[in-house]
Design a protein around this motif. Sequence first.
Motif, short mmCIF file in Angstrom:
data_model
loop_
_atom_site.label_atom_id
_atom_site.label_comp_id
_atom_site.label_asym_id
_atom_site.label_seq_id
_atom_site.Cartn_x
_atom_site.Cartn_y
_atom_site.Cartn_z
N GLN A 30 13.78 -30.64 81.21
CA GLN A 30 13.30 -30.09 82.62
C GLN A 30 12.43 -29.39 83.34
OE1 GLN A 30 16.70 -26.67 83.95
NE2 GLN A 30 17.53 -27.34 82.37
N ALA A 31 11.19 -30.28 82.71
CA ALA A 31 9.49 -30.03 82.54
C ALA A 31 9.24 -28.41 82.82
CB ALA A 31 9.14 -30.48 83.95
N ILE A 32 10.03 -28.21 82.43
CA ILE A 32 9.92 -25.88 82.15
C ILE A 32 8.86 -25.81 81.65
CG2 ILE A 32 10.12 -23.76 81.22
CD1 ILE A 32 14.01 -24.54 82.23
N GLY A 33 9.03 -26.49 80.46
CA GLY A 33 7.15 -26.50 78.69
C GLY A 33 6.31 -26.81 79.42
N GLU A 34 6.86 -28.05 80.51
CA GLU A 34 5.08 -29.52 80.62
C GLU A 34 4.55 -27.76 81.89
OE1 GLU A 34 3.87 -32.74 83.49
OE2 GLU A 34 5.99 -32.90 82.48
N LEU A 50 0.47 -24.39 83.22
CA LEU A 50 -0.27 -23.39 84.24
C LEU A 50 -0.94 -22.22 83.58
CD1 LEU A 50 2.77 -22.38 86.15
CD2 LEU A 50 1.06 -22.33 87.30
N LEU A 51 -0.93 -22.26 82.17
CA LEU A 51 -1.67 -21.87 81.46
C LEU A 51 -3.34 -22.69 81.21
CD1 LEU A 51 0.97 -20.91 78.30
CD2 LEU A 51 0.02 -19.64 79.25
N LEU A 52 -3.56 -23.36 81.22
CA LEU A 52 -4.48 -24.32 81.33
C LEU A 52 -5.20 -24.78 82.73
CD1 LEU A 52 -3.25 -28.43 79.76
CD2 LEU A 52 -4.53 -26.22 78.56
N ARG A 101 1.19 -34.36 73.20
CA ARG A 101 0.11 -35.47 73.33
C ARG A 101 0.04 -36.16 74.78
NH1 ARG A 101 1.03 -37.06 67.46
NH2 ARG A 101 -0.59 -36.82 66.63
N ARG A 102 1.20 -35.66 75.26
CA ARG A 102 1.96 -36.40 76.66
C ARG A 102 1.30 -35.70 77.93
NH1 ARG A 102 7.33 -36.34 74.71
NH2 ARG A 102 7.79 -34.77 76.13
#
Length: 63
Positions: free
Chosen positions: A13-17, A22-24, A48-49
């Motif tokens: 669901q793109a939650i991790g991305e 946000l962190l970066l 890697r993505r």
Amino acid sequence: MQSVYVRPGLRNQAIGERLVRLLLDEAGRRGVTEFTVHSSEGALPFYRRLGFVGSDRRLELSR
């Protein structure tokens, strides 16, 4: 970055991305230019993505 984890039922669901981006972004605003992730084998394609490169389980991103 350490221990970023999305529960299996909430994956794809793109939650991790969104969380990592946000962190970066926040780290970048604070002047951080290098990031290190100690990843599990299964999460390597995910990082890697997002632009991380490296060997086996150590991935880095420089901005």
